[in-house]
Motif scaffolding. Structure first.
Motif, PDB file in Angstrom:
ATOM      1  N   TYR A   1     -73.519  20.650  25.689  1.00 66.91           N
ATOM      2  CA  TYR A   1     -73.995  20.715  27.378  1.00 66.91           C
ATOM      3  C   TYR A   1     -74.251  21.950  27.321  1.00 66.91           C
ATOM      4  CZ  TYR A   1     -74.598  19.807  32.390  1.00 66.91           C
ATOM      5  OH  TYR A   1     -74.303  19.254  33.233  1.00 66.91           O
ATOM      6  N   VAL A   2     -73.028  23.084  27.108  1.00 68.50           N
ATOM      7  CA  VAL A   2     -73.145  24.557  27.364  1.00 68.50           C
ATOM      8  C   VAL A   2     -74.366  25.028  27.194  1.00 68.50           C
ATOM      9  CG1 VAL A   2     -72.282  26.638  27.588  1.00 68.50           C
ATOM     10  CG2 VAL A   2     -70.701  24.672  27.912  1.00 68.50           C
ATOM     11  N   VAL A   3     -73.982  24.951  25.333  1.00 67.02           N
ATOM     12  CA  VAL A   3     -75.311  25.929  24.659  1.00 67.02           C
ATOM     13  C   VAL A   3     -76.834  24.224  25.362  1.00 67.02           C
ATOM     14  CG1 VAL A   3     -76.572  25.699  22.706  1.00 67.02           C
ATOM     15  CG2 VAL A   3     -73.825  26.179  22.816  1.00 67.02           C
ATOM     16  N   ASN A   4     -77.352  23.617  24.863  1.00 66.16           N
ATOM     17  CA  ASN A   4     -79.052  22.871  25.159  1.00 66.16           C
ATOM     18  C   ASN A   4     -78.897  22.828  26.745  1.00 66.16           C
ATOM     19  OD1 ASN A   4     -78.419  23.100  21.769  1.00 66.16           O
ATOM     20  ND2 ASN A   4     -77.325  20.700  22.125  1.00 66.16           N
ATOM     21  N   ASP A   5     -77.856  22.492  27.175  1.00 65.52           N
ATOM     22  CA  ASP A   5     -78.743  22.324  28.924  1.00 65.52           C
ATOM     23  C   ASP A   5     -78.214  23.207  29.416  1.00 65.52           C
ATOM     24  OD1 ASP A   5     -78.120  18.254  29.035  1.00 65.52           O
ATOM     25  OD2 ASP A   5     -77.459  19.696  27.244  1.00 65.52           O
ATOM     26  N   LEU A   6     -77.294  24.200  29.461  1.00 66.22           N
ATOM     27  CA  LEU A   6     -77.491  25.229  30.508  1.00 66.22           C
ATOM     28  C   LEU A   6     -77.381  26.773  29.790  1.00 66.22           C
ATOM     29  CD1 LEU A   6     -73.466  24.453  31.475  1.00 66.22           C
ATOM     30  CD2 LEU A   6     -75.918  23.577  32.839  1.00 66.22           C
ATOM     31  N   ASP A   7     -78.001  26.061  28.411  1.00 61.54           N
ATOM     32  CA  ASP A   7     -78.885  27.544  27.736  1.00 61.54           C
ATOM     33  C   ASP A   7     -77.574  28.515  27.413  1.00 61.54           C
ATOM     34  OD1 ASP A   7     -81.194  27.116  27.674  1.00 61.54           O
ATOM     35  OD2 ASP A   7     -81.461  27.527  29.655  1.00 61.54           O
ATOM     36  N   GLY A   8     -76.734  27.747  27.108  1.00 58.97           N
ATOM     37  CA  GLY A   8     -75.653  29.068  27.078  1.00 58.97           C
ATOM     38  C   GLY A   8     -74.402  29.604  28.461  1.00 58.97           C
ATOM     39  N   VAL A   9     -75.083  29.240  29.307  1.00 58.68           N
ATOM     40  CA  VAL A   9     -74.426  29.911  30.165  1.00 58.68           C
ATOM     41  C   VAL A   9     -73.726  29.268  31.286  1.00 58.68           C
ATOM     42  CG1 VAL A   9     -75.007  30.442  33.244  1.00 58.68           C
ATOM     43  CG2 VAL A   9     -76.363  30.693  31.233  1.00 58.68           C
ATOM     44  N   TRP A  10     -72.141  29.501  31.145  1.00 53.38           N
ATOM     45  CA  TRP A  10     -71.372  28.430  31.668  1.00 53.38           C
ATOM     46  C   TRP A  10     -70.895  28.535  32.755  1.00 53.38           C
ATOM     47  CZ3 TRP A  10     -66.811  26.434  28.648  1.00 53.38           C
ATOM     48  CH2 TRP A  10     -66.475  26.205  27.424  1.00 53.38           C
ATOM     49  N   PRO A  11     -70.293  27.418  33.528  1.00 53.01           N
ATOM     50  CA  PRO A  11     -70.756  26.860  35.120  1.00 53.01           C
ATOM     51  C   PRO A  11     -68.996  28.401  35.668  1.00 53.01           C
ATOM     52  CG  PRO A  11     -70.594  25.275  34.726  1.00 53.01           C
ATOM     53  CD  PRO A  11     -70.718  25.525  32.850  1.00 53.01           C
ATOM     54  N   GLN A  12     -69.206  28.710  36.323  1.00 53.20           N
ATOM     55  CA  GLN A  12     -67.894  29.454  36.781  1.00 53.20           C
ATOM     56  C   GLN A  12     -67.461  29.432  37.495  1.00 53.20           C
ATOM     57  OE1 GLN A  12     -68.830  33.497  36.755  1.00 53.20           O
ATOM     58  NE2 GLN A  12     -70.625  33.438  34.762  1.00 53.20           N
ATOM     59  N   THR A  13     -67.600  28.348  38.644  1.00 52.44           N
ATOM     60  CA  THR A  13     -66.703  27.024  39.960  1.00 52.44           C
ATOM     61  C   THR A  13     -65.987  25.730  39.163  1.00 52.44           C
ATOM     62  OG1 THR A  13     -68.396  26.153  39.558  1.00 52.44           O
ATOM     63  CG2 THR A  13     -68.024  28.118  41.068  1.00 52.44           C
ATOM     64  N   TYR A  14     -64.951  25.601  40.334  1.00 50.75           N
ATOM     65  CA  TYR A  14     -64.105  24.378  39.694  1.00 50.75           C
ATOM     66  C   TYR A  14     -65.302  23.163  39.958  1.00 50.75           C
ATOM     67  CZ  TYR A  14     -60.058  21.142  41.430  1.00 50.75           C
ATOM     68  OH  TYR A  14     -60.213  19.977  41.145  1.00 50.75           O
ATOM     69  N   GLU A  15     -66.369  23.516  40.757  1.00 51.88           N
ATOM     70  CA  GLU A  15     -66.432  21.805  40.820  1.00 51.88           C
ATOM     71  C   GLU A  15     -67.992  21.908  39.105  1.00 51.88           C
ATOM     72  OE1 GLU A  15     -64.499  23.510  44.676  1.00 51.88           O
ATOM     73  OE2 GLU A  15     -66.395  24.547  43.302  1.00 51.88           O
ATOM     74  N   GLY A  16     -68.333  22.878  39.097  1.00 51.02           N
ATOM     75  CA  GLY A  16     -69.242  23.036  38.350  1.00 51.02           C
ATOM     76  C   GLY A  16     -68.931  22.971  36.827  1.00 51.02           C
ATOM     77  N   LEU A  17     -67.406  23.108  36.946  1.00 53.14           N
ATOM     78  CA  LEU A  17     -66.931  23.522  35.320  1.00 53.14           C
ATOM     79  C   LEU A  17     -66.733  21.603  35.154  1.00 53.14           C
ATOM     80  CD1 LEU A  17     -65.129  26.447  35.062  1.00 53.14           C
ATOM     81  CD2 LEU A  17     -66.264  25.675  33.459  1.00 53.14           C
ATOM     82  N   GLN A  18     -66.063  20.692  35.926  1.00 52.24           N
ATOM     83  CA  GLN A  18     -66.230  19.338  35.912  1.00 52.24           C
ATOM     84  C   GLN A  18     -67.478  18.280  35.687  1.00 52.24           C
ATOM     85  OE1 GLN A  18     -63.057  17.512  38.820  1.00 52.24           O
ATOM     86  NE2 GLN A  18     -63.705  20.099  39.645  1.00 52.24           N
ATOM     87  N   ASP A  19     -68.783  19.512  35.359  1.00 55.47           N
ATOM     88  CA  ASP A  19     -70.164  18.564  34.994  1.00 55.47           C
ATOM     89  C   ASP A  19     -69.872  18.509  33.348  1.00 55.47           C
ATOM     90  OD1 ASP A  19     -70.602  18.004  37.442  1.00 55.47           O
ATOM     91  OD2 ASP A  19     -71.662  19.953  37.634  1.00 55.47           O
ATOM     92  N   LEU A  20     -69.192  19.192  32.958  1.00 57.06           N
ATOM     93  CA  LEU A  20     -69.128  18.956  31.607  1.00 57.06           C
ATOM     94  C   LEU A  20     -68.096  17.868  30.930  1.00 57.06           C
ATOM     95  CD1 LEU A  20     -67.547  22.987  31.196  1.00 57.06           C
ATOM     96  CD2 LEU A  20     -69.897  22.594  30.469  1.00 57.06           C
ATOM     97  N   PRO A  21     -69.092  17.526  29.958  1.00 54.74           N
ATOM     98  CA  PRO A  21     -68.047  16.071  29.721  1.00 54.74           C
ATOM     99  C   PRO A  21     -67.191  16.522  28.830  1.00 54.74           C
ATOM    100  CG  PRO A  21     -70.520  16.564  28.713  1.00 54.74           C
ATOM    101  CD  PRO A  21     -70.035  17.676  29.185  1.00 54.74           C
ATOM    102  N   GLY A  22     -66.095  15.412  29.384  1.00 58.45           N
ATOM    103  CA  GLY A  22     -64.554  15.588  28.729  1.00 58.45           C
ATOM    104  C   GLY A  22     -63.905  16.224  29.661  1.00 58.45           C
ATOM    105  N   VAL A  23     -64.636  16.969  30.764  1.00 61.35           N
ATOM    106  CA  VAL A  23     -63.558  18.136  31.785  1.00 61.35           C
ATOM    107  C   VAL A  23     -63.152  17.837  33.215  1.00 61.35           C
ATOM    108  CG1 VAL A  23     -63.498  20.350  32.445  1.00 61.35           C
ATOM    109  CG2 VAL A  23     -64.027  20.030  30.683  1.00 61.35           C
ATOM    110  N   GLY A  24     -61.860  17.103  32.993  1.00 61.03           N
ATOM    111  CA  GLY A  24     -61.698  16.804  34.486  1.00 61.03           C
ATOM    112  C   GLY A  24     -60.791  17.877  35.004  1.00 61.03           C
TER     113      GLY A  24
END
Length: 349
Positions: A101-124
């Motif tokens: 998801y980070v590599v293909n959907d976000l072009d390698g740019v990590w979400p940097q917020t608590y809320e945004g990181l929860q969009d990653l699959p499997g990240v609660g």
């Protein structure tokens, strides 16, 4: 519940971080930098697993797949093989899904917020908070079992931690206490505190660096915290594991469905039966292999079936040599079954 004023909060932060700077586990390999990828890998590995066990797995995993791009591009079989022995394989699959998801959907740019990181699959919420605070310095508490235990005692929080709604109670109570300058270190300090002086059993509160803030200890009721209702006993289920060899000595395996327990893994053909009296084939052992999931207790009996009964293999079955088996990532329950087979072979020789 105790309510700390600003002076108490400032003192607690100071004492906690002073202890962490002196005695914290700074040598842990995932604490050598704040790369979000390394934080994610370590946090998923640490779920349900002891720190000492994770160190070896983490170092091996990072040597093989050092970047999020490497993980995203890796064959799933390689990822599962690197994970083999840690159990809870859905964590490994979620880890790779998050990397893709980070590599293909976000072009390698990590979400940097608590809320945004929860969009990653499997990240609660917990994992998102850990990454946000450690990698991106966001002031957010990483509420996990250690936080429940530590702050339930410090603040005498009486809410049942077995209830999902209780996480919000703890989050709101702890959020104002997190150090705004060092949130990542604060969260890791609480993790270390919860596994040392404030363990679930036999805590060493007398020597704890935050003893002065422990309301439950002060009132002589520390053993009553955290408040948690008992889990229901896992449901007993009886299975048979089919043991069949071909004329080359290869063992019959079956790939599990893509959903459910042990999804996608290869095991001996497993079939649930009502009772031991309904086993098919020749019973090979006088006691079952027992494997406990969080909500189920499998009792697995090894039974022998002749080769001629499996002449036509199903699409999800295959004959596997010893080398074939060693190349696959096998779930822990299958390792238990193979160990029992070896015990039987040793006895018969």
């Amino acid at each position: 519940m105790e309510n700390w004023n600003s002076k108490t909060i400032a003192a607690f932060r100071r004492d906690l971080l002073a202890w962490y700077d002196q005695e914290g586990r700074s040598t842990l390999p995932w604490r050598q930098d704040t790369d979000p990828y390394r934080v994610l890998v370590s946090e998923l590995m640490l779920q349900q697993t002891r720190v000492d066990t994770v160190i070896t797995y983490f170092n091996r995993f990072m040597a093989a797949l050092p970047t999020v791009d490497d993980l995203a591009a890796a064959p799933e079989d390689q990822v599962l093989k690197l994970w083999e022995g840690l159990g809870y394989y859905s964590r490994a699959k979620n880890l790779q899904r998050a990397a893709k998801y980070v590599v293909n959907d976000l072009d390698g740019v990590w979400p940097q917020t608590y809320e945004g990181l929860q969009d990653l699959p499997g990240v609660g919420p917990y994992t998102a908070a850990a990454i946000a605070s450690i990698a991106f310095n966001q002031v957010v508490p990483a509420v996990d079992g250690n936080f429940f235990r530590v702050f339930s005692r410090l603040l005498k929080i009486n809410d049942d931690i077995a209830q999902p709604k209780t996480r919000k109670v703890f989050y709101e109570a702890i959020a104002p206490i997190v150090d705004p300058d060092r949130p990542g270190d604060f969260n890791q300090a609480i993790m270390d505190l919860g596994t040392t002086y404030m363990k679930a059993k036999n805590p060493d509160t007398l020597n704890s660096p935050v003893k002065a803030y422990n309301a439950a200890f002060r009132d002589g009721v520390e053993d009553q915290y955290p408040v948690k209702t008992k889990k229901k006993k896992p449901v007993r289920q009886v299975y048979q594991a089919q043991v069949t060899y071909d004329d080359q000595g290869r063992l019959l395996y079956e790939q599990r469905p893509e959903t459910g327990l042990l999804a996608g893994f290869w095991t001996l053909p497993l079939k649930q039966v009502d009772s031991i009296e309904n086993l098919e084939g020749q019973q090979l052992t006088i006691k079952p292999v027992v494997h406990i999931f969080s909500h189920r207790r499998w009792e697995i009996w090894l039974v022998a079936l002749d080769n001629d009964k499996t002449a036509d293999l199903a699409a999800n079955q295959a004959w596997l040599s010893v080398a074939d088996q060693e190349a696959l990532a096998l779930p822990k329950v299958q390792h238990k079954l193979l160990a029992r087979l070896k015990e039987m072979d040793d006895v018969s020789q």
